[in-house]
Design a protein around this motif. Structure first.
Motif, PDB file in Angstrom:
ATOM      1  N   THR A  91       0.855  -1.170   0.000  1.00 33.13           N
ATOM      2  CA  THR A  91       0.000   0.000   0.000  1.00 33.13           C
ATOM      3  C   THR A  91       0.903   1.236   0.000  1.00 33.13           C
ATOM      4  OG1 THR A  91      -1.864   1.068   1.104  1.00 33.13           O
ATOM      5  CG2 THR A  91      -0.288  -0.079   2.521  1.00 33.13           C
ATOM      6  N   ASN A 144      -7.201  -2.636   7.535  1.00 37.76           N
ATOM      7  CA  ASN A 144      -6.677  -1.380   8.095  1.00 37.76           C
ATOM      8  C   ASN A 144      -5.211  -1.124   7.732  1.00 37.76           C
ATOM      9  OD1 ASN A 144      -9.155  -0.791   9.478  1.00 37.76           O
ATOM     10  ND2 ASN A 144      -8.581  -2.359  10.973  1.00 37.76           N
ATOM     11  N   GLY A 145      -4.757  -1.723   6.656  1.00 35.74           N
ATOM     12  CA  GLY A 145      -3.395  -1.465   6.190  1.00 35.74           C
ATOM     13  C   GLY A 145      -3.286  -0.071   5.603  1.00 35.74           C
ATOM     14  N   LYS A 146      -2.370   0.717   6.112  1.00 34.75           N
ATOM     15  CA  LYS A 146      -2.250   2.113   5.689  1.00 34.75           C
ATOM     16  C   LYS A 146      -0.968   2.400   4.914  1.00 34.75           C
ATOM     17  CE  LYS A 146      -6.056   3.216   7.839  1.00 34.75           C
ATOM     18  NZ  LYS A 146      -7.287   3.464   7.073  1.00 34.75           N
ATOM     19  N   CYS A 156       1.688  -4.558   4.444  1.00 29.93           N
ATOM     20  CA  CYS A 156       1.506  -3.286   5.140  1.00 29.93           C
ATOM     21  C   CYS A 156       1.959  -3.485   6.589  1.00 29.93           C
ATOM     22  CB  CYS A 156       0.046  -2.845   5.102  1.00 29.93           C
ATOM     23  SG  CYS A 156      -1.064  -3.983   5.957  1.00 29.93           S
ATOM     24  N   TYR A 157       1.893  -2.419   7.380  1.00 30.85           N
ATOM     25  CA  TYR A 157       2.129  -2.536   8.824  1.00 30.85           C
ATOM     26  C   TYR A 157       0.812  -2.803   9.534  1.00 30.85           C
ATOM     27  CZ  TYR A 157       6.685  -0.466   7.809  1.00 30.85           C
ATOM     28  OH  TYR A 157       7.940  -0.208   7.314  1.00 30.85           O
ATOM     29  N   ILE A 195       3.548   1.062   4.284  1.00 32.41           N
ATOM     30  CA  ILE A 195       4.715   0.225   4.547  1.00 32.41           C
ATOM     31  C   ILE A 195       5.903   0.915   3.890  1.00 32.41           C
ATOM     32  CG2 ILE A 195       4.306  -1.224   2.508  1.00 32.41           C
ATOM     33  CD1 ILE A 195       5.528  -3.571   4.126  1.00 32.41           C
ATOM     34  N   ARG A 234       2.699  -7.047   8.117  1.00 26.55           N
ATOM     35  CA  ARG A 234       1.521  -7.895   7.961  1.00 26.55           C
ATOM     36  C   ARG A 234       1.334  -8.202   6.475  1.00 26.55           C
ATOM     37  NH1 ARG A 234      -3.634  -5.786   9.626  1.00 26.55           N
ATOM     38  NH2 ARG A 234      -2.911  -3.690   9.094  1.00 26.55           N
ATOM     39  N   LEU A 279      -5.353  -6.989   0.796  1.00 31.14           N
ATOM     40  CA  LEU A 279      -4.594  -6.152   1.718  1.00 31.14           C
ATOM     41  C   LEU A 279      -5.089  -6.428   3.130  1.00 31.14           C
ATOM     42  CD1 LEU A 279      -2.480  -3.829   1.861  1.00 31.14           C
ATOM     43  CD2 LEU A 279      -4.421  -2.249   1.940  1.00 31.14           C
ATOM     44  N   PRO A 280      -4.176  -6.678   4.082  1.00 24.87           N
ATOM     45  CA  PRO A 280      -4.623  -6.866   5.468  1.00 24.87           C
ATOM     46  C   PRO A 280      -5.511  -5.705   5.919  1.00 24.87           C
ATOM     47  CG  PRO A 280      -2.315  -7.447   5.270  1.00 24.87           C
ATOM     48  CD  PRO A 280      -2.724  -6.842   3.949  1.00 24.87           C
TER      49      PRO A 280
END
Length: 206
Positions: free
Chosen positions: A154, A175-177, A205-206, A179, A166, A172-173
C-alpha cells in the motif's frame, strides 16, 4: 544465484539489488543511465538499454536464474510493454521464477466480490492508470507458465525497516495504511529465497 533486475535504480529495485549484492548474489540490471546506476547499485553488472526493447531484455536475462521487476508506470506504458517481453524471454530460456512489485490496487476487494480494490472505494486513489498497468502484468503472469509472485504494497513512504510486516494472500490486510520502501524490498528479497507465495499476489503493510 544470478539475479536479473528490471527497475534496478528505482526505490525498491535498488534496495533489492543492494540486499542481493550483500549476500554475494550476482546482479545484472537493465538501466538507462549507466553513470547514475553505477552510483546507486555499485557492484551490479549493468546493461544499458530500454525495457521495451526485446534484445535488451534478452541480454539482461541471459544466464540468470531468477528475475525481479521493480518497474513502475511513471505515466507511461513501459511496464505493460516490458512484461510480455520478459515473459517470452524467460519461457525461451527456461527460467521459471519471477517476483514483481505491484500495487495494492490490484488486490481483491474485500467488500465487492469480483472487483479489484482500485475499482472500489477501498482505494483512496482517484487516478487509475497505474493500477490498470499493473493489472495487465498480473493477467499476463497468470496466463504464463512462470512461477510468479507479485508483492503489492500500500502507500510507500521512504523509510528504514520497521519489521512487523503484515501480509495476506491476494488481499490487503485490514486497516493497512502504509509500509516503507525498505521493508517492502526486504519482503520481496526474502521471497527470492523462500518461495512462499508462488502464483499469488501478496498484500503487505504494517
Amino acid at each position: 544465484m544470478k539475479l536479473a533486475i528490471f527497475g534496478g535504480t528505482g526505490r525498491i529495485g535498488s534496495e533489492v539489488a543492494r540486499l542481493a549484492l550483500k549476500e554475494n548474489i550476482e546482479v545484472r540490471a537493465l538501466v538507462r543511465d549507466e553513470k547514475r546506476a553505477s552510483n546507486i547499485i555499485p557492484g551490479a553488472e549493468l546493461i544499458v538499454g530500454d525495457a521495451k526493447v526485446e534484445n535488451h531484455i534478452k541480454e539482461t536475462i541471459r544466464g540468470c536464474d531468477t528475475v525481479f521487476s521493480g518497474l513502475n508506470t511513471d505515466k507511461t506504458d513501459t511496464l505493460s510493454q516490458a512484461i510480455p517481453l520478459i515473459i517470452n524471454t524467460m519461457r525461451d530460456t527456461g527460467i521459471k521464477r519471477i517476483i514483481t512489485i505491484g500495487t495494492a490496487g490490484i488486490l481483491n476487494s474485500r467488500n465487492e466480490k469480483g472487483k479489484y480494490r482500485f475499482q472500489t472505494n477501498e482505494s483512496k486513489r482517484k487516478k487509475t492508470f497505474a493500477a490498470k498497468e499493473h493489472v495487465k502484468v498480473y493477467e499476463a503472469l497468470q496466463a504464463s507458465s512462470l512461477e510468479w509472485t507479485i508483492i503489492c504494497p500500500t502507500y510507500l513512504p521512504d523509510g528504514k525497516r520497521q519489521g512487523c510486516i503484515r501480509f495476506e494472500l491476494d488481499q490487503l490486510p485490514e486497516n493497512g495504511k502504509k509500509i516503507s520502501v525498505d521493508d517492502t524490498a526486504q519482503f520481496a528479497f526474502d521471497e527470492l529465497h523462500k518461495d512462499r507465495f508462488v502464483y499469488h499476489r501478496v498484500g503487505v503493510c504494517y
